[in-house]
Design a protein around this motif. Structure first.
Motif, PDB file in Angstrom:
ATOM      1  N   SER A  67       0.815  -1.216   0.000  1.00 13.29           N
ATOM      2  CA  SER A  67       0.000   0.000   0.000  1.00 13.29           C
ATOM      3  C   SER A  67       0.852   1.271   0.000  1.00 13.29           C
ATOM      4  N   TRP A  70       1.305   2.982  -3.233  1.00 15.74           N
ATOM      5  CA  TRP A  70       0.137   3.636  -3.818  1.00 15.74           C
ATOM      6  C   TRP A  70      -0.236   4.903  -3.054  1.00 15.74           C
ATOM      7  N   ASN A  71       0.374   5.082  -1.885  1.00 16.16           N
ATOM      8  CA  ASN A  71       0.082   6.270  -1.077  1.00 16.16           C
ATOM      9  C   ASN A  71       1.203   7.296  -1.160  1.00 16.16           C
ATOM     10  N   GLU A  90      -3.382   8.180   3.016  1.00 12.75           N
ATOM     11  CA  GLU A  90      -4.221   7.865   1.869  1.00 12.75           C
ATOM     12  C   GLU A  90      -4.822   9.126   1.254  1.00 12.75           C
ATOM     13  N   SER A 396      -6.633   5.852  -4.914  1.00  8.16           N
ATOM     14  CA  SER A 396      -7.136   4.655  -4.241  1.00  8.16           C
ATOM     15  C   SER A 396      -7.792   3.696  -5.225  1.00  8.16           C
ATOM     16  N   LYS A 400      -6.608  -0.120  -6.150  1.00  4.75           N
ATOM     17  CA  LYS A 400      -7.485  -1.287  -6.034  1.00  4.75           C
ATOM     18  C   LYS A 400      -7.551  -2.070  -7.344  1.00  4.75           C
TER      19      LYS A 400
END
Length: 506
Positions: A67, A70-71, A90, A396, A400
């Motif tokens: 994660s 992606w952040n 996030e 986000s 996903k």
């Protein structure tokens, strides 16, 4: 090799004759050696494929499923008194801060004379309470009889007391005197250092010159530690450290801000960083399918078998290299494990991903399959602007698409709810397992994989064949030796008759 002396009476080149006879006998052995070489080449070709799959597997796991990748945020501060970096945020933030007080450590300074003398071994016992803790930690420091004061300082620093000790000339207000000082490694209120027994208390007071409270056995601080005090979006807060994390942003307080001054911290999505992660994923995937496709469609040259030792000796190094290149070609042609893996990877990539009840696919984010049939399913980021816009608007959602995990608690998860990278990771793992069953790894025992078992069988047959050929060669030499013995007798008889005839005529 046993030296054989033959052909003295027959005049025959027995070694040459036996070699020619054995060349014919060795044909089954040559075929076994060629079979062994082919199996080794095929094993190595499989393992090379597994190495490339591992590279893609690592990219999938490290870059696409974590994660933090992606952040990624770019964080800016309007003033150097406060700096910040994103660690797991996030959402983008806009924060105002002012700093009234920095967190500081607790310090202790000897106020009396330092009367340390070597010659006595003992164990110093301390009770240490860190800022924010409610119970002290026991720490023991063993002093040897031969230790000097500098040795004691060194042992205190490496003991786990949670403080730094030093001995220097330090000002006492009127002069610079020989002083021992302790500084807690952690900032904030509440740090205490206490003697754990009377012997330690005596050592600290009488030999190191510290002031110790007779009731609590705590060293008297020269300066008590302080908490950081600051205003965060209008909210007054305190922390024991100048480094802390709020909502995935790590803040560092560097200095007190000027009166009535506010520091503004902004974060924005690191679009380029996330885009580059996706691009790296696409590039690694394209490289993998290109190499796998090359192996399963590679030409097979059936007339080019592994070279025997005699054939190799008759060729130049360049000729051997060219021959073996063709002999190795096509070993994995139409291999079912690789072909099935390719098919599953394409399904993983092109099937839709259901996110919050809505279906998405790569094309919705500007990533499509190459229009060129020769590319054999290569991915292309056809619309970089579209992909970057999606990343900026909803990182986000993009995350996903690749790393979503099915919420099902059952062992079999719904593939439609699995992100593309997560599905691909499972497929690559299955391919690796299947290839390992065929070819093992460098550390595998030969009996644990199919090709290894075949190699063991072939090597046993080679050993048995060599024994058989040794027996055949020995029989050939025995026959020629018998022939030579017979000729010797015949020559002897001939000489005898000739001598007898010569005697009768005289």
């Amino acid at each position: 090799m046993v030296t054989r002396i033959t052909g003295l009476n027959s005049g025959l080149d027995v070694d040459s004759l036996v070699k020619k006879l054995m060349d014919a006998e060795k044909q089954p052995l040559n075929k076994l050696n060629q079979q062994k070489q082919t199996l080794e080449w095929k094993r190595d070709a499989y393992r090379e494929m597994n190495t490339q799959i591992t590279d893609m597997y690592s990219t999938t796991f490290n870059n696409m499923l974590m994660s933090t990748n992606w952040n990624k945020k770019t964080v800016t501060s309007s003033d150097s008194s406060v700096s910040a970096v994103a660690v797991s945020a996030e959402q983008n933030i806009s924060t105002s801060m002012s700093v009234q007080q920095l967190a500081t450590p607790t310090t202790y300074k000897s106020s009396g004379a330092i009367n340390f003398t070597s010659g006595q071994s003992q164990t110093l016992k301390f009770n240490v309470t860190n800022p924010g803790d409610t119970k002290p930690t026991e720490v023991n420091v063993t002093i040897a009889a031969t230790d000097t004061i500098d040795d004691v300082i060194s042992k205190l620093n490496s003991s786990g007391l949670g403080m730094t000790a030093l001995r220097e000339k330090i000002s006492n207000g009127t002069d610079y005197a020989d002083t021992i000082a302790f500084t807690s490694n952690k900032t904030g209120e509440g740090f205490t250092l206490a003697a754990g027994d009377d012997a330690t208390k005596s050592f600290l007071k009488d030999q190191l010159g510290f002031a110790v409270d007779d009731t609590t056995n705590e060293l008297t601080a020269n300066a008590e530690g302080k908490n950081a005090k600051f205003t965060f979006n209008g909210l007054e807060m305190t922390k024991t450290s100048n480094n802390f994390t709020i909502n995935g942003i790590k803040y560092t307080l560097n200095s007190v801000t000027d009166s009535n001054k506010t520091v503004t911290i902004h974060s924005t999505t690191d679009t380029d960083g996330i885009f580059n992660n996706i691009k790296d994923f696409v590039d690694k995937y394209n490289t993998l399918i290109k190499n796998v496709n090359a192996k399963v469609t590679e030409s097979k040259y059936r007339d080019y078998t592994p070279l025997t030792d005699d054939q190799r000796e008759a060729m130049t190094d360049k000729q051997v290299e060219q021959w073996e290149a063709k002999a190795k070609s096509g070993l994995l042609r139409s291999d079912s494990t690789l072909q099935n893996g390719l098919a599953e990877m394409r399904i993983d990539l092109y099937s839709t991903v259901t996110i919050d009840g809505k279906k998405y696919q790569l094309a919705d984010f500007g990533i499509e399959t190459s229009d060129n049939y020769a590319d054999q399913g290569k991915l292309v980021i056809k619309d970089e602007a579209k992909l970057k816009q999606k990343i900026t608007e909803n990182p986000s959602l993009v995350a996903k698409l690749f790393n979503a995990d099915s919420p099902d608690t059952a062992k079999t998860k719904n593939p439609e709810e699995q992100g593309i990278a997560r599905r691909l990771k499972d497929t690559l793992n299955k391919m690796q397992t299947q290839i390992s069953k065929q070819a093992g790894t460098e550390s595998s025992v030969s009996t644990s994989f199919a090709i290894g078992k075949s190699l063991n069988e072939v090597e046993t047959n080679i050993t048995n064949m060599k024994t058989k050929l040794d027996d055949i060669e020995t029989r050939y030499y025995k026959k020629f030796s018998a022939l030579d013995t017979a000729l010797e007798k015949l020559n002897s008889q001939s000489s005898y008759l000739t001598s007898m005839l010569g005697s009768s005529t005289s």
